[in-house]
Write an enzyme that holds these catalytic residues in place. Structure first.
Site, PDB file in Angstrom:
ATOM      1  N   GLN A  96       0.844  -1.200   0.000  1.00  0.00           N
ATOM      2  CA  GLN A  96       0.000   0.000   0.000  1.00  0.00           C
ATOM      3  C   GLN A  96       0.873   1.241   0.000  1.00  0.00           C
ATOM      4  OE1 GLN A  96      -2.844   0.270   3.245  1.00  0.00           O
ATOM      5  NE2 GLN A  96      -3.953   1.954   2.267  1.00  0.00           N
ATOM      6  N   HIS A 102      -8.802   2.175  -0.932  1.00  0.00           N
ATOM      7  CA  HIS A 102      -9.194   2.062  -2.340  1.00  0.00           C
ATOM      8  C   HIS A 102      -9.121   0.609  -2.745  1.00  0.00           C
ATOM      9  CE1 HIS A 102      -4.866   2.656  -2.062  1.00  0.00           C
ATOM     10  NE2 HIS A 102      -4.756   1.862  -3.111  1.00  0.00           N
ATOM     11  N   HIS A 104      -8.444  -1.941  -5.968  1.00  0.00           N
ATOM     12  CA  HIS A 104      -7.972  -2.113  -7.336  1.00  0.00           C
ATOM     13  C   HIS A 104      -8.911  -3.095  -8.030  1.00  0.00           C
ATOM     14  CE1 HIS A 104      -3.791  -0.478  -6.678  1.00  0.00           C
ATOM     15  NE2 HIS A 104      -4.062  -0.834  -5.439  1.00  0.00           N
TER      16      HIS A 104
HETATM   17  P1  5GP Z   1      -1.655   1.127  -3.458  1.00  0.00           P
HETATM   18  O1  5GP Z   1      -0.200   0.895  -3.802  1.00  0.00           O
HETATM   19  O2  5GP Z   1      -1.786   2.131  -2.346  1.00  0.00           O
HETATM   20  O3  5GP Z   1      -2.449  -0.127  -3.231  1.00  0.00           O
HETATM   21  O4  5GP Z   1      -2.301   1.759  -4.764  1.00  0.00           O
HETATM   22  C1  5GP Z   1      -2.179   3.090  -5.116  1.00  0.00           C
HETATM   23  C2  5GP Z   1      -2.442   3.162  -6.601  1.00  0.00           C
HETATM   24  O5  5GP Z   1      -2.705   4.518  -6.922  1.00  0.00           O
HETATM   25  C3  5GP Z   1      -1.277   2.706  -7.460  1.00  0.00           C
HETATM   26  O6  5GP Z   1      -1.678   1.628  -8.288  1.00  0.00           O
HETATM   27  C4  5GP Z   1      -0.898   3.950  -8.259  1.00  0.00           C
HETATM   28  O7  5GP Z   1      -0.537   3.656  -9.585  1.00  0.00           O
HETATM   29  C5  5GP Z   1      -2.168   4.787  -8.189  1.00  0.00           C
HETATM   30  N1  5GP Z   1      -1.929   6.219  -8.250  1.00  0.00           N
HETATM   31  C6  5GP Z   1      -1.046   6.925  -7.490  1.00  0.00           C
HETATM   32  N2  5GP Z   1      -1.099   8.229  -7.805  1.00  0.00           N
HETATM   33  C7  5GP Z   1      -2.054   8.352  -8.772  1.00  0.00           C
HETATM   34  C8  5GP Z   1      -2.557   9.480  -9.503  1.00  0.00           C
HETATM   35  O8  5GP Z   1      -2.155  10.627  -9.327  1.00  0.00           O
HETATM   36  N3  5GP Z   1      -3.523   9.217 -10.421  1.00  0.00           N
HETATM   37  C9  5GP Z   1      -4.019   7.958 -10.637  1.00  0.00           C
HETATM   38  N4  5GP Z   1      -4.979   7.829 -11.574  1.00  0.00           N
HETATM   39  N5  5GP Z   1      -3.552   6.877  -9.962  1.00  0.00           N
HETATM   40  C10 5GP Z   1      -2.578   7.068  -9.044  1.00  0.00           C
END
Ligand code: 5GP
Length: 116
Positions: A96, A102, A104
């Site tokens: 994360q 969020h 996916h």
């Molecule tokens: P995590 O790693 O927290 O599970 O997922 C965060 C996700 O947010 C990642 O897949 C990353 O690519 C996406 N993400 C981060 N910054 C942005 C952004 O500014 N715009 C969009 N559309 N996605 C983002």
């Protein structure tokens, strides 16, 4: 609880940062991931940033979590064949990077590596 600093997703919700928005209602927004790991890679995000991860959300507001799952299913039907993988990374050690809960939504000819 999350910090008071607006998360990247809150800034997207507030239209301070552009994103491709594929769904929005009063409680949720869905956008395309900026770094897709699958042919279809969407993020379903509560508008509130008060929950860091899916565990906190499930404890506090199971109905909102249920809404996230229903929106994910609907998006997988609209953007792919209806089959999808739903991933909630919980904690930095699990990958994360944004501490505003969020989901996916991964769909379309998934490879085993598409675990985000
Ligand atoms: P995590 O790693 O927290 O599970 O997922 C965060 C996700 O947010 C990642 O897949 C990353 O690519 C996406 N993400 C981060 N910054 C942005 C952004 O500014 N715009 C969009 N559309 N996605 C983002």
């Amino acid at each position: 609880m999350s910090s008071d600093e607006p998360s990247i997703f809150t800034r997207i919700i507030n239209r301070e940062i552009p994103a491709q928005i594929v769904f929005e209602d009063d409680r949720l927004i869905a956008i395309t991931d900026i770094n897709p790991q699958a042919p279809v890679h969407l993020l379903v995000i509560p508008k509130t940033q008060q929950y860091r991860d899916v565990g906190e959300l499930a404890e506090a507001d199971p109905e909102l979590l249920s809404q996230m799952v229903r929106v994910a299913r609907s998006l997988a039907q609209d953007h792919a064949d209806g089959e999808f993988r739903l991933v909630f990374n919980s904690g930095a050690g699990a990958g994360q990077t944004v501490f505003h809960v969020h989901a996916h939504v991964l769909a379309g000819d998934l490879q085993e590596s598409a675990l985000v």
